[in-house]
Scaffold this motif. Structure first.
Motif, PDB file in Angstrom:
ATOM      1  N   ALA A 193     -12.268 -20.462 -12.105  1.00  0.00           N
ATOM      2  CA  ALA A 193     -13.043 -19.339 -12.636  1.00  0.00           C
ATOM      3  C   ALA A 193     -12.159 -18.212 -13.164  1.00  0.00           C
ATOM      4  N   SER A 194     -10.997 -18.005 -12.525  1.00  0.00           N
ATOM      5  CA  SER A 194     -10.147 -16.875 -12.922  1.00  0.00           C
ATOM      6  C   SER A 194      -8.885 -17.327 -13.645  1.00  0.00           C
ATOM      7  N   GLY A 195      -8.868 -18.556 -14.094  1.00  0.00           N
ATOM      8  CA  GLY A 195      -7.668 -19.150 -14.659  1.00  0.00           C
ATOM      9  C   GLY A 195      -7.169 -18.499 -15.940  1.00  0.00           C
ATOM     10  N   VAL A 196      -5.871 -18.563 -16.116  1.00  0.00           N
ATOM     11  CA  VAL A 196      -5.212 -18.100 -17.336  1.00  0.00           C
ATOM     12  C   VAL A 196      -5.234 -19.248 -18.326  1.00  0.00           C
ATOM     13  N   SER A 197      -5.367 -18.957 -19.597  1.00  0.00           N
ATOM     14  CA  SER A 197      -5.359 -20.005 -20.613  1.00  0.00           C
ATOM     15  C   SER A 197      -3.963 -20.612 -20.722  1.00  0.00           C
ATOM     16  N   THR A 198      -3.875 -21.782 -21.332  1.00  0.00           N
ATOM     17  CA  THR A 198      -2.563 -22.408 -21.530  1.00  0.00           C
ATOM     18  C   THR A 198      -1.679 -21.530 -22.396  1.00  0.00           C
ATOM     19  N   ALA A 199      -2.274 -20.867 -23.368  1.00  0.00           N
ATOM     20  CA  ALA A 199      -1.501 -19.950 -24.223  1.00  0.00           C
ATOM     21  C   ALA A 199      -1.014 -18.755 -23.418  1.00  0.00           C
ATOM     22  N   GLY A 200      -1.873 -18.207 -22.564  1.00  0.00           N
ATOM     23  CA  GLY A 200      -1.489 -17.070 -21.730  1.00  0.00           C
ATOM     24  C   GLY A 200      -0.351 -17.419 -20.792  1.00  0.00           C
ATOM     25  N   PHE A 201      -0.395 -18.618 -20.201  1.00  0.00           N
ATOM     26  CA  PHE A 201       0.678 -19.070 -19.318  1.00  0.00           C
ATOM     27  C   PHE A 201       1.991 -19.183 -20.081  1.00  0.00           C
TER      28      PHE A 201
ATOM     29  N   LEU B 199      12.523 -20.995 -27.604  1.00  0.00           N
ATOM     30  CA  LEU B 199      11.822 -22.255 -27.436  1.00  0.00           C
ATOM     31  C   LEU B 199      11.406 -22.744 -28.818  1.00  0.00           C
ATOM     32  N   ARG B 200      11.813 -23.945 -29.171  1.00  0.00           N
ATOM     33  CA  ARG B 200      11.501 -24.464 -30.506  1.00  0.00           C
ATOM     34  C   ARG B 200      10.440 -25.546 -30.503  1.00  0.00           C
ATOM     35  N   ALA B 201      10.299 -26.252 -29.377  1.00  0.00           N
ATOM     36  CA  ALA B 201       9.307 -27.335 -29.323  1.00  0.00           C
ATOM     37  C   ALA B 201       8.759 -27.457 -27.917  1.00  0.00           C
ATOM     38  N   VAL B 202       7.481 -27.738 -27.847  1.00  0.00           N
ATOM     39  CA  VAL B 202       6.832 -27.966 -26.563  1.00  0.00           C
ATOM     40  C   VAL B 202       6.058 -29.276 -26.665  1.00  0.00           C
ATOM     41  N   GLN B 203       6.271 -30.138 -25.679  1.00  0.00           N
ATOM     42  CA  GLN B 203       5.544 -31.397 -25.631  1.00  0.00           C
ATOM     43  C   GLN B 203       4.302 -31.198 -24.778  1.00  0.00           C
ATOM     44  N   THR B 204       3.173 -31.648 -25.298  1.00  0.00           N
ATOM     45  CA  THR B 204       1.907 -31.545 -24.581  1.00  0.00           C
ATOM     46  C   THR B 204       1.161 -32.866 -24.737  1.00  0.00           C
ATOM     47  N   ASP B 205       0.091 -33.005 -23.972  1.00  0.00           N
ATOM     48  CA  ASP B 205      -0.792 -34.134 -24.240  1.00  0.00           C
ATOM     49  C   ASP B 205      -1.787 -33.688 -25.317  1.00  0.00           C
ATOM     50  N   ALA B 206      -2.729 -34.527 -25.630  1.00  0.00           N
ATOM     51  CA  ALA B 206      -3.689 -34.205 -26.691  1.00  0.00           C
ATOM     52  C   ALA B 206      -4.931 -33.511 -26.149  1.00  0.00           C
ATOM     53  N   GLY B 207      -4.858 -32.955 -24.949  1.00  0.00           N
ATOM     54  CA  GLY B 207      -6.001 -32.301 -24.328  1.00  0.00           C
ATOM     55  C   GLY B 207      -6.521 -31.116 -25.123  1.00  0.00           C
ATOM     56  N   SER B 208      -7.788 -30.824 -24.932  1.00  0.00           N
ATOM     57  CA  SER B 208      -8.433 -29.755 -25.692  1.00  0.00           C
ATOM     58  C   SER B 208      -7.808 -28.390 -25.419  1.00  0.00           C
ATOM     59  N   GLU B 209      -7.254 -28.187 -24.197  1.00  0.00           N
ATOM     60  CA  GLU B 209      -6.653 -26.892 -23.889  1.00  0.00           C
ATOM     61  C   GLU B 209      -5.428 -26.603 -24.750  1.00  0.00           C
ATOM     62  N   PHE B 210      -4.835 -27.647 -25.339  1.00  0.00           N
ATOM     63  CA  PHE B 210      -3.671 -27.466 -26.203  1.00  0.00           C
ATOM     64  C   PHE B 210      -4.031 -27.502 -27.690  1.00  0.00           C
ATOM     65  N   SER B 211      -5.303 -27.651 -28.001  1.00  0.00           N
ATOM     66  CA  SER B 211      -5.706 -27.657 -29.406  1.00  0.00           C
ATOM     67  C   SER B 211      -6.563 -26.452 -29.763  1.00  0.00           C
TER      68      SER B 211
ATOM     69  N   GLY C 288      -7.612 -22.555 -30.575  1.00  0.00           N
ATOM     70  CA  GLY C 288      -7.049 -21.597 -31.520  1.00  0.00           C
ATOM     71  C   GLY C 288      -5.973 -20.688 -30.958  1.00  0.00           C
ATOM     72  N   HIS C 289      -6.194 -20.144 -29.744  1.00  0.00           N
ATOM     73  CA  HIS C 289      -5.242 -19.188 -29.174  1.00  0.00           C
ATOM     74  C   HIS C 289      -3.889 -19.851 -28.926  1.00  0.00           C
ATOM     75  N   PHE C 290      -3.895 -21.088 -28.424  1.00  0.00           N
ATOM     76  CA  PHE C 290      -2.646 -21.818 -28.178  1.00  0.00           C
ATOM     77  C   PHE C 290      -1.944 -22.101 -29.507  1.00  0.00           C
ATOM     78  N   ARG C 291      -2.681 -22.585 -30.468  1.00  0.00           N
ATOM     79  CA  ARG C 291      -2.101 -22.889 -31.787  1.00  0.00           C
ATOM     80  C   ARG C 291      -1.600 -21.617 -32.474  1.00  0.00           C
ATOM     81  N   ASP C 292      -2.352 -20.521 -32.350  1.00  0.00           N
ATOM     82  CA  ASP C 292      -1.929 -19.243 -32.942  1.00  0.00           C
ATOM     83  C   ASP C 292      -0.605 -18.777 -32.343  1.00  0.00           C
ATOM     84  N   LEU C 293      -0.464 -18.909 -31.019  1.00  0.00           N
ATOM     85  CA  LEU C 293       0.778 -18.529 -30.347  1.00  0.00           C
ATOM     86  C   LEU C 293       1.944 -19.372 -30.853  1.00  0.00           C
TER      87      LEU C 293
END
Length: 170
Positions: A56-64, A80-92, A94-99
């Protein structure tokens, strides 16, 4: 524009600029909700940054990434030039992509089962699971992320120290 590579595409072999980010969810005892574990592992050192929160109080992946990981890279004078992630929705989202676009970080999306070996963040999470979980749930004495935080911080420090010692011995 941010590049989004699949794991089959070539990547700069200098691993100082690469990390793995993942998000895991664990059920709390007695169905009291879920615990979110955000993990970032520095590829070259295996050092791990992690954050616990209640769903309920979690930080977004982008916030982390923005508040926990990037400041450490800045203090160390490394970008940091590259980050490896899975294809999960939390990494797709807008806020994560914008960051990633703002910071000029390439996202490398790992194909399911396509990674050679286990990522450092998975190694960490397996160790977390062995230490703090029983039968797929968080150990009963931990009723929330705040209950676990003190023990977790001590354990995380020991985990990173042990990894550092192993690297020196190699």
């Amino acid at each position: 524009m941010t590049k989004h590579l699949r794991s089959s595409k070539p990547l700069n072999p200098d691993k100082r600029y690469l990390g793995h980010q993942e998000r895991f969810s664990f059920p709390l005892a007695s169905n009291r909700g879920r615990l979110i574990l955000d993990v970032f592992a520095v590829d070259v050192t295996g050092e791990v940054f992690a954050s616990l929160s209640d769903k309920a109080s979690g930080v977004s992946t982008a916030g982390f990434l923005e508040k926990t990981v990037l400041p450490v890279y800045v203090r160390r004078g490394i970008r940091l030039r590259a980050v490896q992630t899975d294809a999960g929705s939390e990494f797709s989202k807008g806020h994560f992509r914008d960051l990633l676009e703002r910071e000029q970080i390439t996202q490398v999306i790992l194909a399911p089962g396509g990674s050679s070996g286990v990522s450092p963040s998975e190694t960490f999470t397996r160790a977390f699971y062995a230490e703090f979980c029983d039968m797929g749930r968080l150990i009963k004495r931990y009723r929330s992320a705040s209950d676990l935080r003190g023990d977790f911080d001590i354990w995380l420090s020991a985990f990173n120290s042990q990894r550092k010692l192993k690297r020196r011995l190699i």
